[in-house]
Motif scaffolding. Structure first.
Motif, PDB file in Angstrom:
ATOM      1  N   ALA A 158      -7.676  15.664   9.154  1.00  0.00           N
ATOM      2  CA  ALA A 158      -6.675  16.490   9.849  1.00  0.00           C
ATOM      3  C   ALA A 158      -5.741  17.172   8.858  1.00  0.00           C
ATOM      4  O   ALA A 158      -5.392  18.348   9.007  1.00  0.00           O
ATOM      5  CB  ALA A 158      -5.876  15.627  10.823  1.00  0.00           C
ATOM      6  N   ALA A 159      -5.344  16.418   7.802  1.00  0.00           N
ATOM      7  CA  ALA A 159      -4.452  17.000   6.791  1.00  0.00           C
ATOM      8  C   ALA A 159      -5.139  18.146   6.060  1.00  0.00           C
ATOM      9  O   ALA A 159      -4.525  19.174   5.759  1.00  0.00           O
ATOM     10  CB  ALA A 159      -4.008  15.929   5.802  1.00  0.00           C
ATOM     11  N   SER A 160      -6.424  17.966   5.770  1.00  0.00           N
ATOM     12  CA  SER A 160      -7.179  19.025   5.094  1.00  0.00           C
ATOM     13  C   SER A 160      -7.292  20.266   5.967  1.00  0.00           C
ATOM     14  O   SER A 160      -7.108  21.399   5.498  1.00  0.00           O
ATOM     15  CB  SER A 160      -8.568  18.504   4.731  1.00  0.00           C
ATOM     16  N   GLU A 161      -7.576  20.060   7.246  1.00  0.00           N
ATOM     17  CA  GLU A 161      -7.677  21.192   8.168  1.00  0.00           C
ATOM     18  C   GLU A 161      -6.333  21.902   8.319  1.00  0.00           C
ATOM     19  O   GLU A 161      -6.273  23.142   8.352  1.00  0.00           O
ATOM     20  CB  GLU A 161      -8.184  20.709   9.528  1.00  0.00           C
ATOM     21  N   ASN A 162      -5.253  21.122   8.426  1.00  0.00           N
ATOM     22  CA  ASN A 162      -3.917  21.725   8.544  1.00  0.00           C
ATOM     23  C   ASN A 162      -3.541  22.489   7.285  1.00  0.00           C
ATOM     24  O   ASN A 162      -2.913  23.553   7.356  1.00  0.00           O
ATOM     25  CB  ASN A 162      -2.869  20.641   8.829  1.00  0.00           C
TER      26      ASN A 162
ATOM     27  N   TRP B  78       0.851  -1.197   0.000  1.00  0.00           N
ATOM     28  CA  TRP B  78       0.000   0.000   0.000  1.00  0.00           C
ATOM     29  C   TRP B  78       0.880   1.237   0.000  1.00  0.00           C
ATOM     30  O   TRP B  78       1.857   1.337   0.755  1.00  0.00           O
ATOM     31  CB  TRP B  78      -0.902  -0.053   1.238  1.00  0.00           C
ATOM     32  N   ASP B  79       0.549   2.216  -0.840  1.00  0.00           N
ATOM     33  CA  ASP B  79       1.383   3.420  -0.947  1.00  0.00           C
ATOM     34  C   ASP B  79       1.044   4.475   0.101  1.00  0.00           C
ATOM     35  O   ASP B  79       1.522   5.612   0.026  1.00  0.00           O
ATOM     36  CB  ASP B  79       1.250   4.033  -2.349  1.00  0.00           C
ATOM     37  N   HIS B  80       0.211   4.141   1.074  1.00  0.00           N
ATOM     38  CA  HIS B  80      -0.112   5.027   2.199  1.00  0.00           C
ATOM     39  C   HIS B  80      -0.613   6.395   1.720  1.00  0.00           C
ATOM     40  O   HIS B  80      -0.177   7.439   2.195  1.00  0.00           O
ATOM     41  CB  HIS B  80       1.111   5.211   3.111  1.00  0.00           C
ATOM     42  N   ASN B  81      -1.544   6.351   0.773  1.00  0.00           N
ATOM     43  CA  ASN B  81      -2.101   7.596   0.249  1.00  0.00           C
ATOM     44  C   ASN B  81      -3.389   8.002   0.957  1.00  0.00           C
ATOM     45  O   ASN B  81      -4.166   8.807   0.444  1.00  0.00           O
ATOM     46  CB  ASN B  81      -2.371   7.462  -1.248  1.00  0.00           C
ATOM     47  N   LEU B  82      -3.621   7.433   2.122  1.00  0.00           N
ATOM     48  CA  LEU B  82      -4.796   7.720   2.945  1.00  0.00           C
ATOM     49  C   LEU B  82      -6.095   7.266   2.282  1.00  0.00           C
ATOM     50  O   LEU B  82      -7.170   7.743   2.624  1.00  0.00           O
ATOM     51  CB  LEU B  82      -4.872   9.219   3.291  1.00  0.00           C
ATOM     52  N   HIS B  83      -5.990   6.347   1.319  1.00  0.00           N
ATOM     53  CA  HIS B  83      -7.168   5.738   0.710  1.00  0.00           C
ATOM     54  C   HIS B  83      -6.943   4.231   0.667  1.00  0.00           C
ATOM     55  O   HIS B  83      -5.855   3.762   0.374  1.00  0.00           O
ATOM     56  CB  HIS B  83      -7.399   6.270  -0.705  1.00  0.00           C
TER      57      HIS B  83
ATOM     58  N   VAL C 100      -2.583  26.327   7.223  1.00  0.00           N
ATOM     59  CA  VAL C 100      -1.296  26.805   6.713  1.00  0.00           C
ATOM     60  C   VAL C 100      -1.499  27.842   5.617  1.00  0.00           C
ATOM     61  O   VAL C 100      -0.819  28.873   5.566  1.00  0.00           O
ATOM     62  CB  VAL C 100      -0.441  25.622   6.210  1.00  0.00           C
ATOM     63  N   GLU C 101      -2.444  27.554   4.710  1.00  0.00           N
ATOM     64  CA  GLU C 101      -2.728  28.505   3.634  1.00  0.00           C
ATOM     65  C   GLU C 101      -3.236  29.830   4.189  1.00  0.00           C
ATOM     66  O   GLU C 101      -2.872  30.897   3.697  1.00  0.00           O
ATOM     67  CB  GLU C 101      -3.758  27.908   2.666  1.00  0.00           C
TER      68      GLU C 101
END
Length: 334
Positions: free
Chosen positions: A104-108, A70-75, A112-113
């Motif tokens: 969490a990645a989306s919120e971060n 698994w490439d650990h792409n969160l899917h 950041v943006e």
């Protein structure tokens, strides 16, 4: 994976083997039980058991093999559907964790943006009073007071400019416009910006521009030259900075040579690392370790080859080798 599977099922395999050995032992000590038929049954039983283990290995490891790759792409789309209740537990747990991490990645990312936009907005707002302050400093009649004020103003201006370009680097590729750039014009503009600082330190410039036209992005090229000239002026005193350009092997090269304190040989491999400062001059609080790092970062999208030679106590020479037009075929805006 075979070794892992055997180790995972070692207790079951050991139980079956011990059970068969127990039957053989019973037949061996009990003369009423014929040994040969027992050995034949044990042989057939172990043969079927081996086939059973092989089949179960293929079935039970299919899910975990895909999980390992698994490439650990969160899917979880790249992982096979679970075939057993335990695999289903693992799959559900991973899917839930992946979903939480995506959230969490989306919120971060949004945070950041937002912080980047706020910082860029703040920098632009600060430029207005900074420009007004520069005009006020120009009206100061006392030269002994005006000179240090202009120097401190310039330091603030350069730090803000560095921070602004650093934040823009994340989307630098979308901001590039490659065109024929007047190298002489860019260099003169940057020298003019540093003029008050150079006068204060007794530094002059010796320009030997054999070639003045290069193919690059004028704005980002100016930023690179600004960082290199700032470093040269910062670490030099009462000397000339030689800036020369020439055509070498079909490519334009720009050389900036100073007679400053130079760089220790043991620092050379790390000179472009983010935040790295001299190991010998670690007490120098004016050094941020960002100038050469940012220059290196900018040079990569511009396809500019960056070379640096230095000797302790004798100065530093930085060479920029510009690409040919064919090197920009894959870049937008040419």
């Amino acid at each position: 994976m075979i070794r892992t599977y055997i180790w995972e099922r070692i207790s079951w395999i050991s139980f079956v083997l011990i059970l068969h050995l127990f039957w053989i032992f019973i037949a061996f000590i009990d003369t009423a039980i014929p040994l040969q038929p027992i050995l034949y049954m044990v042989f057939l039983s172990l043969l079927f058991f081996s086939v059973f283990v092989f089949i179960r290995y293929q079935k039970e490891t299919r899910f975990f093999k895909r999980l390992k790759d698994w490439d650990h792409n969160l899917h979880m789309t790249g992982v096979d559907a679970p075939d057993s209740p335990f695999e289903e537990i693992v799959s559900d747990s991973l899917s839930e964790q992946a979903s939480l991490l995506r959230q969490a990645a989306s919120e971060n990312r949004v945070m950041v943006e937002q912080e980047k936009d706020d910082l860029l907005s703040w920098i632009h707002e600060v430029k207005t009073p900074l420009t007004a302050l520069h005009l006020m400093i120009e009206r100061v009649q006392d030269e002994s007071l005006r000179s240090p004020l202009k120097y401190e103003w310039l330091r603030i201006h350069l730090l803000l400019d560095q921070q602004l370009h650093q934040k823009r680097m994340t989307f630098m590729e979308n901001d590039l416009y490659i065109e024929d750039t007047d190298l002489e014009c860019v260099i003169f503009q940057e020298i003019k910006t540093l003029q008050s600082w150079c006068i204060q330190k007794g530094i002059g410039f010796d320009l030997q521009l054999g070639v003045t036209n290069v193919l690059s992005d004028a704005k980002w090229l100016a930023f690179m030259i600004r960082q290199l000239l700032t470093n040269a002026v910062k670490y030099s005193t009462a000397s000339d900075i030689v800036i020369s350009s020439e055509l070498r092997d079909g490519k334009v090269t720009l050389t900036i040579q100073d007679s400053g304190r130079g760089i220790d040989p043991r620092d050379m491999p790390r000179i472009f690392d983010k935040g790295f400062t001299s190991t010998l001059d670690h007490h120098d609080h004016a050094s941020t370790g960002m100038g050469l790092y940012l220059t290196k970062r900018v040079s990569e999208p511009l396809l500019i080859s960056l070379g640096l030679n230095s000797k302790r106590g004798e100065g530093t020479t930085v060479t920029l080798t510009f690409p040919e037009k064919n090197d920009f075929v894959q870049l937008t805006g040419v």
